[in-house]
Design an enzyme around this catalytic site. Structure first.
Site, PDB file in Angstrom:
ATOM      1  N   HIS A 104     -49.127  47.434  -7.604  1.00  0.00           N
ATOM      2  CA  HIS A 104     -50.128  47.246  -8.661  1.00  0.00           C
ATOM      3  C   HIS A 104     -50.928  45.962  -8.413  1.00  0.00           C
ATOM      4  O   HIS A 104     -52.160  45.963  -8.516  1.00  0.00           O
ATOM      5  CB  HIS A 104     -49.445  47.200 -10.033  1.00  0.00           C
ATOM      6  CG  HIS A 104     -50.341  46.748 -11.145  1.00  0.00           C
ATOM      7  ND1 HIS A 104     -51.046  47.631 -11.924  1.00  0.00           N
ATOM      8  CD2 HIS A 104     -50.667  45.510 -11.580  1.00  0.00           C
ATOM      9  CE1 HIS A 104     -51.773  46.943 -12.798  1.00  0.00           C
ATOM     10  NE2 HIS A 104     -51.553  45.647 -12.612  1.00  0.00           N
ATOM     11  N   GLU A 105     -50.235  44.890  -8.074  1.00  0.00           N
ATOM     12  CA  GLU A 105     -50.929  43.616  -7.810  1.00  0.00           C
ATOM     13  C   GLU A 105     -51.827  43.752  -6.570  1.00  0.00           C
ATOM     14  O   GLU A 105     -52.947  43.232  -6.558  1.00  0.00           O
ATOM     15  CB  GLU A 105     -49.934  42.463  -7.653  1.00  0.00           C
ATOM     16  CG  GLU A 105     -49.063  42.193  -8.879  1.00  0.00           C
ATOM     17  CD  GLU A 105     -49.834  42.077 -10.190  1.00  0.00           C
ATOM     18  OE1 GLU A 105     -51.014  41.701 -10.178  1.00  0.00           O
ATOM     19  OE2 GLU A 105     -49.246  42.396 -11.241  1.00  0.00           O
ATOM     20  N   HIS A 108     -55.111  45.154  -7.459  1.00  0.00           N
ATOM     21  CA  HIS A 108     -56.137  44.212  -7.920  1.00  0.00           C
ATOM     22  C   HIS A 108     -56.897  43.621  -6.731  1.00  0.00           C
ATOM     23  O   HIS A 108     -58.110  43.417  -6.800  1.00  0.00           O
ATOM     24  CB  HIS A 108     -55.508  43.093  -8.751  1.00  0.00           C
ATOM     25  CG  HIS A 108     -55.105  43.516 -10.130  1.00  0.00           C
ATOM     26  ND1 HIS A 108     -55.981  44.106 -11.019  1.00  0.00           N
ATOM     27  CD2 HIS A 108     -53.912  43.443 -10.776  1.00  0.00           C
ATOM     28  CE1 HIS A 108     -55.339  44.364 -12.156  1.00  0.00           C
ATOM     29  NE2 HIS A 108     -54.079  43.982 -12.037  1.00  0.00           N
ATOM     30  N   HIS A 112     -60.921  43.839  -5.938  1.00  0.00           N
ATOM     31  CA  HIS A 112     -61.737  42.678  -5.566  1.00  0.00           C
ATOM     32  C   HIS A 112     -62.516  42.986  -4.291  1.00  0.00           C
ATOM     33  O   HIS A 112     -63.719  42.745  -4.198  1.00  0.00           O
ATOM     34  CB  HIS A 112     -60.815  41.464  -5.374  1.00  0.00           C
ATOM     35  CG  HIS A 112     -61.555  40.155  -5.393  1.00  0.00           C
ATOM     36  ND1 HIS A 112     -60.933  38.964  -5.144  1.00  0.00           N
ATOM     37  CD2 HIS A 112     -62.856  39.851  -5.618  1.00  0.00           C
ATOM     38  CE1 HIS A 112     -61.823  37.973  -5.231  1.00  0.00           C
ATOM     39  NE2 HIS A 112     -62.995  38.493  -5.511  1.00  0.00           N
TER      40      HIS A 112
END
Ligand code: ZN
Length: 233
Positions: A104-105, A108, A112
Protein backbone atom coordinates in the site's frame (compact mmCIF):
# COMPACT_ATOMS: atom_id res chain seq x y z
CA UNK A 1 -15.61 21.73 21.39
CA UNK A 2 -17.70 24.71 22.38
CA UNK A 3 -21.08 24.43 24.02
CA UNK A 4 -22.65 27.03 26.19
CA UNK A 5 -26.08 25.68 27.14
CA UNK A 6 -27.99 22.41 27.39
CA UNK A 7 -29.32 22.79 23.84
CA UNK A 8 -25.84 23.04 22.32
CA UNK A 9 -24.65 20.21 24.58
CA UNK A 10 -27.44 18.07 23.13
CA UNK A 11 -26.44 19.13 19.60
CA UNK A 12 -22.84 18.31 20.39
CA UNK A 13 -23.79 14.76 21.45
CA UNK A 14 -26.02 14.40 18.38
CA UNK A 15 -23.21 15.35 15.99
CA UNK A 16 -20.27 13.96 17.88
CA UNK A 17 -21.33 10.53 19.17
CA UNK A 18 -22.00 8.80 15.77
CA UNK A 19 -18.58 9.85 14.43
CA UNK A 20 -16.88 8.72 17.60
CA UNK A 21 -18.69 5.36 17.55
CA UNK A 22 -17.81 4.81 13.89
CA UNK A 23 -14.17 5.70 14.62
CA UNK A 24 -13.96 3.20 17.49
CA UNK A 25 -15.64 0.50 15.39
CA UNK A 26 -13.17 1.13 12.51
CA UNK A 27 -10.20 0.96 14.89
CA UNK A 28 -11.44 -2.34 16.35
CA UNK A 29 -11.95 -3.79 12.86
CA UNK A 30 -8.44 -2.73 11.87
CA UNK A 31 -6.80 -4.21 14.96
CA UNK A 32 -8.69 -7.47 14.49
CA UNK A 33 -7.82 -7.76 10.77
CA UNK A 34 -4.23 -6.63 11.24
CA UNK A 35 -3.82 -8.85 14.32
CA UNK A 36 -5.14 -11.87 12.45
CA UNK A 37 -3.12 -11.47 9.25
CA UNK A 38 0.11 -10.47 10.97
CA UNK A 39 0.12 -14.04 12.24
CA UNK A 40 -0.40 -15.54 8.77
CA UNK A 41 2.95 -16.12 7.01
CA UNK A 42 3.22 -15.38 3.27
CA UNK A 43 4.14 -18.28 0.98
CA UNK A 44 6.83 -16.21 -0.73
CA UNK A 45 8.64 -15.70 2.59
CA UNK A 46 9.20 -12.05 1.67
CA UNK A 47 9.32 -9.37 4.35
CA UNK A 48 7.25 -6.22 3.95
CA UNK A 49 10.45 -4.33 3.10
CA UNK A 50 11.39 -6.85 0.38
CA UNK A 51 7.90 -6.77 -1.13
CA UNK A 52 7.93 -2.95 -1.24
CA UNK A 53 11.45 -3.00 -2.74
CA UNK A 54 10.31 -5.41 -5.43
CA UNK A 55 7.26 -3.28 -6.37
CA UNK A 56 9.33 -0.07 -6.44
CA UNK A 57 12.19 -1.60 -8.46
CA UNK A 58 9.87 -3.20 -10.99
CA UNK A 59 8.27 0.22 -11.56
CA UNK A 60 11.64 1.89 -12.05
CA UNK A 61 11.63 3.54 -8.61
CA UNK A 62 15.05 2.15 -7.61
CA UNK A 63 15.93 5.56 -6.10
CA UNK A 64 13.09 5.43 -3.54
CA UNK A 65 14.54 3.98 -0.30
CA UNK A 66 12.56 1.70 2.02
CA UNK A 67 13.40 2.55 5.63
CA UNK A 68 12.37 1.28 9.03
CA UNK A 69 10.57 3.57 11.52
CA UNK A 70 9.69 2.84 15.15
CA UNK A 71 6.08 2.53 16.30
CA UNK A 72 2.97 0.51 15.52
CA UNK A 73 1.38 1.09 12.07
CA UNK A 74 3.47 4.24 11.56
CA UNK A 75 3.98 3.19 7.92
CA UNK A 76 3.90 6.02 5.37
CA UNK A 77 5.30 7.33 2.13
CA UNK A 78 6.96 10.74 2.41
CA UNK A 79 6.60 12.59 -0.93
CA UNK A 80 8.98 15.39 0.12
CA UNK A 81 11.77 12.88 0.85
CA UNK A 82 10.58 10.50 -1.88
CA UNK A 83 11.09 7.69 0.62
CA UNK A 84 9.01 4.88 2.03
CA UNK A 85 8.89 4.28 5.78
CA UNK A 86 7.69 1.01 7.28
CA UNK A 87 7.05 0.29 10.96
CA UNK A 88 9.38 -2.39 12.38
CA UNK A 89 6.61 -5.00 12.42
CA UNK A 90 5.87 -4.54 8.72
CA UNK A 91 9.49 -3.93 7.70
CA UNK A 92 10.63 -7.31 9.06
CA UNK A 93 7.30 -9.17 9.05
CA UNK A 94 6.99 -12.05 6.58
CA UNK A 95 3.21 -12.01 6.87
CA UNK A 96 0.16 -11.26 4.73
CA UNK A 97 -0.49 -8.08 6.78
CA UNK A 98 3.11 -6.80 6.52
CA UNK A 99 3.31 -7.41 2.77
CA UNK A 100 -0.13 -5.82 2.25
CA UNK A 101 0.68 -2.64 4.20
CA UNK A 102 4.13 -2.35 2.56
CA UNK A 103 2.55 -2.70 -0.89
CA UNK A 104 0.00 0.00 0.00
CA UNK A 105 2.80 2.43 0.89
CA UNK A 106 4.58 1.53 -2.35
CA UNK A 107 1.23 2.33 -4.02
CA UNK A 108 1.61 5.94 -2.82
CA UNK A 109 5.08 6.10 -4.42
CA UNK A 110 3.50 4.84 -7.67
CA UNK A 111 0.84 7.58 -7.43
CA UNK A 112 3.60 10.15 -7.02
CA UNK A 113 5.49 8.74 -10.02
CA UNK A 114 2.33 8.75 -12.15
CA UNK A 115 1.52 12.34 -11.03
CA UNK A 116 -1.92 11.05 -10.03
CA UNK A 117 -4.12 14.17 -9.80
CA UNK A 118 -5.68 13.61 -6.37
CA UNK A 119 -2.29 12.70 -4.90
CA UNK A 120 -0.90 16.00 -6.21
CA UNK A 121 -3.94 17.86 -4.86
CA UNK A 122 -3.47 16.26 -1.44
CA UNK A 123 0.19 17.29 -1.41
CA UNK A 124 -0.74 20.86 -2.33
CA UNK A 125 -3.29 20.95 0.50
CA UNK A 126 -0.78 19.88 3.20
CA UNK A 127 0.59 23.37 4.09
CA UNK A 128 -2.90 24.94 3.99
CA UNK A 129 -4.24 22.16 6.22
CA UNK A 130 -1.36 22.52 8.69
CA UNK A 131 -2.04 26.25 8.97
CA UNK A 132 -5.80 25.66 9.28
CA UNK A 133 -5.29 23.02 12.00
CA UNK A 134 -3.14 25.36 14.10
CA UNK A 135 -5.54 28.28 13.63
CA UNK A 136 -8.52 26.04 14.43
CA UNK A 137 -7.00 24.67 17.64
CA UNK A 138 -5.91 28.13 18.81
CA UNK A 139 -9.29 29.73 18.09
CA UNK A 140 -11.21 26.92 19.75
CA UNK A 141 -9.03 26.98 22.86
CA UNK A 142 -8.77 30.75 23.25
CA UNK A 143 -12.34 31.39 22.09
CA UNK A 144 -13.77 28.97 24.59
CA UNK A 145 -11.72 30.09 27.58
CA UNK A 146 -11.84 33.80 26.82
CA UNK A 147 -15.50 33.80 25.83
CA UNK A 148 -15.36 34.96 22.21
CA UNK A 149 -16.31 31.60 20.70
CA UNK A 150 -19.51 32.97 19.12
CA UNK A 151 -17.62 35.71 17.30
CA UNK A 152 -14.92 33.25 16.23
CA UNK A 153 -17.39 30.68 14.88
CA UNK A 154 -17.26 31.77 11.21
CA UNK A 155 -13.44 31.47 11.19
CA UNK A 156 -13.63 28.19 13.10
CA UNK A 157 -15.99 26.92 10.37
CA UNK A 158 -13.64 28.02 7.57
CA UNK A 159 -10.56 26.44 9.19
CA UNK A 160 -12.40 23.23 9.98
CA UNK A 161 -13.77 23.09 6.43
CA UNK A 162 -10.14 23.12 5.19
CA UNK A 163 -9.32 20.16 7.44
CA UNK A 164 -12.44 18.31 6.22
CA UNK A 165 -11.60 19.01 2.57
CA UNK A 166 -8.15 17.52 3.14
CA UNK A 167 -9.75 14.35 4.55
CA UNK A 168 -12.17 14.24 1.62
CA UNK A 169 -9.26 14.29 -0.87
CA UNK A 170 -7.31 11.77 1.23
CA UNK A 171 -10.03 9.15 0.95
CA UNK A 172 -9.83 8.34 -2.81
CA UNK A 173 -6.01 8.60 -2.61
CA UNK A 174 -6.01 5.86 0.06
CA UNK A 175 -8.40 3.63 -1.89
CA UNK A 176 -6.33 4.09 -5.04
CA UNK A 177 -3.06 3.22 -3.23
CA UNK A 178 -4.66 0.00 -1.99
CA UNK A 179 -5.90 -0.85 -5.48
CA UNK A 180 -2.43 -0.29 -6.90
CA UNK A 181 -0.99 -2.44 -4.09
CA UNK A 182 -3.34 -5.37 -4.79
CA UNK A 183 -2.67 -5.09 -8.54
CA UNK A 184 1.13 -5.13 -8.09
CA UNK A 185 1.10 -7.95 -5.55
CA UNK A 186 -0.83 -10.16 -7.96
CA UNK A 187 1.00 -9.05 -11.12
CA UNK A 188 4.44 -9.66 -9.62
CA UNK A 189 3.33 -12.88 -7.95
CA UNK A 190 4.24 -11.58 -4.49
CA UNK A 191 1.06 -13.03 -3.00
CA UNK A 192 -0.71 -16.18 -4.04
CA UNK A 193 -4.38 -16.59 -4.89
CA UNK A 194 -5.41 -17.73 -1.40
CA UNK A 195 -3.57 -14.81 0.24
CA UNK A 196 -5.41 -12.07 -1.67
CA UNK A 197 -8.46 -12.04 0.58
CA UNK A 198 -6.27 -11.46 3.64
CA UNK A 199 -4.48 -8.54 1.99
CA UNK A 200 -7.85 -7.04 1.05
CA UNK A 201 -9.24 -7.42 4.56
CA UNK A 202 -6.27 -5.58 6.11
CA UNK A 203 -6.26 -2.78 3.51
CA UNK A 204 -10.05 -2.37 3.52
CA UNK A 205 -10.05 -2.14 7.32
CA UNK A 206 -7.33 0.51 7.15
CA UNK A 207 -9.37 2.46 4.57
CA UNK A 208 -12.39 2.33 6.88
CA UNK A 209 -10.51 4.37 9.49
CA UNK A 210 -10.17 7.16 6.89
CA UNK A 211 -13.90 6.93 6.13
CA UNK A 212 -14.65 7.18 9.86
CA UNK A 213 -12.38 10.22 10.22
CA UNK A 214 -14.12 11.95 7.32
CA UNK A 215 -17.63 11.20 8.60
CA UNK A 216 -16.65 12.44 12.04
CA UNK A 217 -15.24 15.67 10.56
CA UNK A 218 -18.31 16.30 8.39
CA UNK A 219 -20.54 15.89 11.46
CA UNK A 220 -18.34 18.24 13.51
CA UNK A 221 -18.47 20.78 10.70
CA UNK A 222 -22.28 20.50 10.60
CA UNK A 223 -22.29 21.02 14.36
CA UNK A 224 -20.39 24.29 14.03
CA UNK A 225 -22.65 25.43 11.20
CA UNK A 226 -25.74 24.64 13.31
CA UNK A 227 -24.26 26.56 16.26
CA UNK A 228 -23.53 29.55 14.05
CA UNK A 229 -27.05 29.48 12.65
CA UNK A 230 -28.59 29.13 16.14
CA UNK A 231 -26.52 31.96 17.58
CA UNK A 232 -27.77 34.34 14.89
CA UNK A 233 -31.36 33.81 15.97
ZN1 ZN B 1 -2.01 5.30 2.55
Amino acid sequence: MPFYDSHSLFLYALFFVPGLALGIWAQIKLSLAYGKYSRVPVDSGLTGAQAAREILDRSGLTNVPVEEVPGHLTDHYDPTKRALFLSSGNFHGQTVAAVGVAAHEAGHALQHQAAYGLFQARMALVPITQFASTAYAALLFLGWFMGFIKIALPIIIVTFACITLFQLVTLPVEFDASNRAKEQLVRLGLVHEHERAGVSKVLDAAALTYVAALVSSILTLLYYITLARDSRR
